[in-house]
Design a protein around this motif. Structure first.
Motif, PDB file in Angstrom:
ATOM      1  N   GLY A   1      21.262   7.829  -0.846  1.00 10.48           N
ATOM      2  CA  GLY A   1      20.963   7.801  -2.259  1.00 10.48           C
ATOM      3  C   GLY A   1      19.805   8.699  -2.605  1.00 10.48           C
ATOM      4  O   GLY A   1      19.387   9.534  -1.801  1.00 10.48           O
ATOM      5  N   LEU A   2      19.290   8.505  -3.824  1.00 10.22           N
ATOM      6  CA  LEU A   2      18.155   9.277  -4.336  1.00 10.22           C
ATOM      7  C   LEU A   2      16.901   8.421  -4.243  1.00 10.22           C
ATOM      8  O   LEU A   2      16.906   7.261  -4.686  1.00 10.22           O
ATOM      9  CB  LEU A   2      18.424   9.674  -5.784  1.00 10.22           C
ATOM     10  CG  LEU A   2      17.268  10.334  -6.549  1.00 10.22           C
ATOM     11  CD1 LEU A   2      16.911  11.675  -5.917  1.00 10.22           C
ATOM     12  CD2 LEU A   2      17.644  10.509  -8.014  1.00 10.22           C
ATOM     13  N   VAL A   3      15.843   8.987  -3.688  1.00  7.72           N
ATOM     14  CA  VAL A   3      14.591   8.250  -3.539  1.00  7.72           C
ATOM     15  C   VAL A   3      13.438   9.217  -3.787  1.00  7.72           C
ATOM     16  O   VAL A   3      13.556  10.425  -3.545  1.00  7.72           O
ATOM     17  CB  VAL A   3      14.500   7.621  -2.129  1.00  7.72           C
ATOM     18  CG1 VAL A   3      14.470   8.680  -1.037  1.00  7.72           C
ATOM     19  CG2 VAL A   3      13.333   6.667  -2.011  1.00  7.72           C
ATOM     20  N   GLN A   4      12.349   8.693  -4.283  1.00  5.38           N
ATOM     21  CA  GLN A   4      11.167   9.511  -4.530  1.00  5.38           C
ATOM     22  C   GLN A   4      10.425   9.777  -3.223  1.00  5.38           C
ATOM     23  O   GLN A   4      10.527   8.983  -2.269  1.00  5.38           O
ATOM     24  CB  GLN A   4      10.241   8.813  -5.518  1.00  5.38           C
ATOM     25  CG  GLN A   4      10.805   8.711  -6.923  1.00  5.38           C
ATOM     26  CD  GLN A   4       9.792   8.150  -7.910  1.00  5.38           C
ATOM     27  OE1 GLN A   4       8.808   7.534  -7.531  1.00  5.38           O
ATOM     28  NE2 GLN A   4      10.043   8.371  -9.189  1.00  5.38           N
TER      29      GLN A   4
ATOM     30  N   LEU B   1      14.605   4.412   2.750  1.00  8.28           N
ATOM     31  CA  LEU B   1      16.034   4.126   2.710  1.00  8.28           C
ATOM     32  C   LEU B   1      16.450   3.622   4.086  1.00  8.28           C
ATOM     33  O   LEU B   1      15.842   3.982   5.089  1.00  8.28           O
ATOM     34  CB  LEU B   1      16.849   5.382   2.381  1.00  8.28           C
ATOM     35  CG  LEU B   1      16.918   5.862   0.937  1.00  8.28           C
ATOM     36  CD1 LEU B   1      17.682   7.179   0.875  1.00  8.28           C
ATOM     37  CD2 LEU B   1      17.571   4.835   0.039  1.00  8.28           C
ATOM     38  N   ARG B   2      17.513   2.832   4.097  1.00  9.84           N
ATOM     39  CA  ARG B   2      18.081   2.371   5.365  1.00  9.84           C
ATOM     40  C   ARG B   2      19.554   2.737   5.398  1.00  9.84           C
ATOM     41  O   ARG B   2      20.324   2.277   4.543  1.00  9.84           O
ATOM     42  CB  ARG B   2      17.924   0.854   5.528  1.00  9.84           C
ATOM     43  CG  ARG B   2      18.313   0.352   6.912  1.00  9.84           C
ATOM     44  CD  ARG B   2      18.370  -1.147   6.942  1.00  9.84           C
ATOM     45  NE  ARG B   2      18.393  -1.679   8.304  1.00  9.84           N
ATOM     46  CZ  ARG B   2      19.004  -2.796   8.651  1.00  9.84           C
ATOM     47  NH1 ARG B   2      19.633  -3.516   7.748  1.00  9.84           N
ATOM     48  NH2 ARG B   2      18.964  -3.212   9.909  1.00  9.84           N
ATOM     49  N   LEU B   3      19.911   3.562   6.371  1.00 11.88           N
ATOM     50  CA  LEU B   3      21.303   3.950   6.553  1.00 11.88           C
ATOM     51  C   LEU B   3      21.966   3.037   7.575  1.00 11.88           C
ATOM     52  O   LEU B   3      21.324   2.589   8.524  1.00 11.88           O
ATOM     53  CB  LEU B   3      21.398   5.393   7.035  1.00 11.88           C
ATOM     54  CG  LEU B   3      20.689   6.456   6.196  1.00 11.88           C
ATOM     55  CD1 LEU B   3      20.952   7.840   6.789  1.00 11.88           C
ATOM     56  CD2 LEU B   3      21.122   6.400   4.751  1.00 11.88           C
TER      57      LEU B   3
ATOM     58  N   ASN C   1      11.295   5.799   6.480  1.00 16.53           N
ATOM     59  CA  ASN C   1      10.117   5.522   5.670  1.00 16.53           C
ATOM     60  C   ASN C   1       9.353   6.811   5.405  1.00 16.53           C
ATOM     61  O   ASN C   1       9.547   7.816   6.084  1.00 16.53           O
ATOM     62  CB  ASN C   1       9.216   4.520   6.384  1.00 16.53           C
ATOM     63  CG  ASN C   1       9.889   3.184   6.618  1.00 16.53           C
ATOM     64  OD1 ASN C   1      10.736   2.751   5.837  1.00 16.53           O
ATOM     65  ND2 ASN C   1       9.510   2.519   7.709  1.00 16.53           N
ATOM     66  N   SER C   2       8.454   6.760   4.433  1.00 18.85           N
ATOM     67  CA  SER C   2       7.617   7.919   4.087  1.00 18.85           C
ATOM     68  C   SER C   2       8.466   9.176   3.937  1.00 18.85           C
ATOM     69  O   SER C   2       8.136  10.233   4.495  1.00 18.85           O
ATOM     70  CB  SER C   2       6.545   8.121   5.165  1.00 18.85           C
ATOM     71  OG  SER C   2       5.744   6.962   5.297  1.00 18.85           O
ATOM     72  N   LEU C   3       9.523   9.064   3.195  1.00 16.43           N
ATOM     73  CA  LEU C   3      10.467  10.172   3.058  1.00 16.43           C
ATOM     74  C   LEU C   3       9.837  11.362   2.344  1.00 16.43           C
ATOM     75  O   LEU C   3       9.005  11.200   1.429  1.00 16.43           O
ATOM     76  CB  LEU C   3      11.716   9.720   2.322  1.00 16.43           C
ATOM     77  CG  LEU C   3      12.696   8.926   3.206  1.00 16.43           C
ATOM     78  CD1 LEU C   3      13.658   8.111   2.369  1.00 16.43           C
ATOM     79  CD2 LEU C   3      13.457   9.864   4.131  1.00 16.43           C
ATOM     80  N   LYS C   4      10.243  12.545   2.779  1.00 14.04           N
ATOM     81  CA  LYS C   4       9.736  13.805   2.234  1.00 14.04           C
ATOM     82  C   LYS C   4      10.907  14.611   1.664  1.00 14.04           C
ATOM     83  O   LYS C   4      12.052  14.426   2.099  1.00 14.04           O
ATOM     84  CB  LYS C   4       9.069  14.614   3.342  1.00 14.04           C
ATOM     85  CG  LYS C   4       7.963  13.896   4.079  1.00 14.04           C
ATOM     86  CD  LYS C   4       7.445  14.729   5.237  1.00 14.04           C
ATOM     87  CE  LYS C   4       6.344  14.009   6.003  1.00 14.04           C
ATOM     88  NZ  LYS C   4       5.840  14.823   7.141  1.00 14.04           N
TER      89      LYS C   4
END
Length: 122
Positions: A10-13, A18-20, A83-86
């Protein structure tokens, strides 16, 4: 026939999580090695993380400390907690599994999921 079905993209800031999930189903005797790959537009498909049947894990350097791969051997499912997505994590994420279809099979058969889009953007 074996199917791998991914979910959870999905879309995340930036900075979000997210968990796949990827569930393997079909005529499976055992699932050995499982992995997550990702492919950004115009780029090659790259290995992100791996996990053995015994639970040993490895990660590519850019995701170490941020992503965690795990698996549920009862349900033949692999997960990727991100976590801590870039923004540079934006890609289509694919799961990959080495599956034995019968007890006497020496070399596992390799299967891929259809991919799930992860977009990191503000």
């Amino acid at each position: 026939q074996v199917r791998l079905v991914e979910s959870g993209g999905g879309l995340v800031q930036p900075g979000g999580s997210l968990r796949l999930s990827c569930a393997a189903s079909g005529s499976i005797f055992s699932v050995n090695f499982m992995a997550w790959y990702r492919q950004a537009p115009g780029e090659q498909r790259d290995l992100v993380a791996t996990i053995t049947g015994g639970g040993s894990t490895n990660y590519t350097g850019s995701v170490k400390g941020r992503f965690t791969i795990s698996r549920d051997n009862v349900n033949n499912t692999v997960y990727l907690q991100m976590n801590s997505l870039k923004p540079e994590d934006t890609a289509v994420y694919y799961c990959n599994a080495a599956v034995k279809l019968r007890p006497g099979q020496v070399v596992p058969s390799m299967y891929w999921g259809q991919g799930t889009q992860v977009t990191v953007s503000s």
